[in-house]
Design a protein around this motif. Sequence first.
Motif, PDB file in Angstrom:
ATOM      1  N   SER A  69       0.807  -1.215   0.000  1.00  6.32           N
ATOM      2  CA  SER A  69       0.000   0.000   0.000  1.00  6.32           C
ATOM      3  C   SER A  69       0.846   1.273   0.000  1.00  6.32           C
ATOM      4  O   SER A  69       0.429   2.293  -0.553  1.00  6.32           O
ATOM      5  N   ALA A 123      -0.079   3.838  -2.867  1.00  7.44           N
ATOM      6  CA  ALA A 123      -0.665   5.136  -2.553  1.00  7.44           C
ATOM      7  C   ALA A 123       0.077   6.276  -3.241  1.00  7.44           C
ATOM      8  O   ALA A 123      -0.500   7.347  -3.470  1.00  7.44           O
ATOM      9  N   ARG A 124       1.324   6.037  -3.597  1.00  3.79           N
ATOM     10  CA  ARG A 124       2.141   7.071  -4.240  1.00  3.79           C
ATOM     11  C   ARG A 124       2.281   6.871  -5.735  1.00  3.79           C
ATOM     12  O   ARG A 124       2.928   7.637  -6.418  1.00  3.79           O
ATOM     13  N   ALA A 168      -8.463   4.839   0.755  1.00  2.00           N
ATOM     14  CA  ALA A 168      -8.654   6.017  -0.088  1.00  2.00           C
ATOM     15  C   ALA A 168      -8.557   7.270   0.770  1.00  2.00           C
ATOM     16  O   ALA A 168      -8.632   7.213   2.001  1.00  2.00           O
ATOM     17  N   ARG A 169      -8.369   8.377   0.111  1.00  2.00           N
ATOM     18  CA  ARG A 169      -8.262   9.637   0.858  1.00  2.00           C
ATOM     19  C   ARG A 169      -9.597  10.044   1.457  1.00  2.00           C
ATOM     20  O   ARG A 169      -9.651  10.706   2.486  1.00  2.00           O
ATOM     21  N   ARG A 170     -10.683   9.652   0.799  1.00  3.34           N
ATOM     22  CA  ARG A 170     -12.000   9.935   1.364  1.00  3.34           C
ATOM     23  C   ARG A 170     -12.285   8.953   2.490  1.00  3.34           C
ATOM     24  O   ARG A 170     -12.021   7.758   2.361  1.00  3.34           O
ATOM     25  N   GLY A 171     -12.811   9.429   3.573  1.00  2.00           N
ATOM     26  CA  GLY A 171     -12.977   8.604   4.765  1.00  2.00           C
ATOM     27  C   GLY A 171     -13.815   7.365   4.538  1.00  2.00           C
ATOM     28  O   GLY A 171     -14.903   7.428   3.980  1.00  2.00           O
ATOM     29  N   TRP A 185     -11.995   2.536   0.206  1.00  2.00           N
ATOM     30  CA  TRP A 185     -10.720   1.862  -0.001  1.00  2.00           C
ATOM     31  C   TRP A 185     -10.661   1.261  -1.395  1.00  2.00           C
ATOM     32  O   TRP A 185     -11.676   1.134  -2.086  1.00  2.00           O
ATOM     33  N   ARG A 245      -5.110  -2.007   6.293  1.00  2.00           N
ATOM     34  CA  ARG A 245      -4.202  -1.723   5.186  1.00  2.00           C
ATOM     35  C   ARG A 245      -3.325  -2.943   4.880  1.00  2.00           C
ATOM     36  O   ARG A 245      -2.856  -3.635   5.783  1.00  2.00           O
TER      37      ARG A 245
END
Length: 230
Positions: A91, A95-96, A152-155, A158, A187
């Motif tokens: 991850s 994520a990057r 995901a960045r939104r709460g 994923w 994660r």
Amino acid sequence: MSRVTQSLVLALLGGVVLWISGFSTSYLNYVKPGFRPFLVGAGVVLVVLGVAGLFTKRKHDHGHGHGHGVAWLLCLPVFAILLVAPPALGSFAAARSQAPALPKRDPGAFAPLAGGGPVDMPIGEFIGRAWDDDKKSLTGRAVRLTGFVVPARRGGEWYVTRMQIACCAADAFALKVLVKGIKAPPRDTWVEVTGTWVPHTFGKMPNGLIYPELAGTRLARVPAPAEPYE
């Protein structure tokens, strides 16, 4: 670096390469399966060169053992590769990763989905069908995707994710599908997630990186596969 040191490092490095490629599946954390014969061959060559160097040195240098302690210290990184082998990319890398645009496929290249139950499908194929299949073959079909969890960045949301490589981990990029309706597991957990494609509502692909969506109906945790990359 002395001749003895060079030979020790060569022999040990060759032994490690042989071990991870010939007697385990650890090499799949770094390269595609097709590279196995080349790794085995490289390991054999390194071992032969290292052993030959040690015997040659022994014949021409009687009783001189100075520097062997330093030589063994220099071999510690080789032991570290064997004992603390880094895992496959997960991850943190995903994520990057900014995934490049996948090449657009001919809509006729997608075979009809057979059977009535959930279809096991690579994540890359799911993404291709979601964006490029004019026949919308995913509509209403249950599919099962296997990958690891990336928040995901939104709460609360994923991605089920798989890294794809061309030859080795250095060129890896992330294939992601946004999972909706199922609470995110921890994660990096490997999962099989079953669900149906959520058709996109926009007519023209918007700018930026957009991931296809899956309405999840079932989740099962699974062991990490021996071959982690697509």
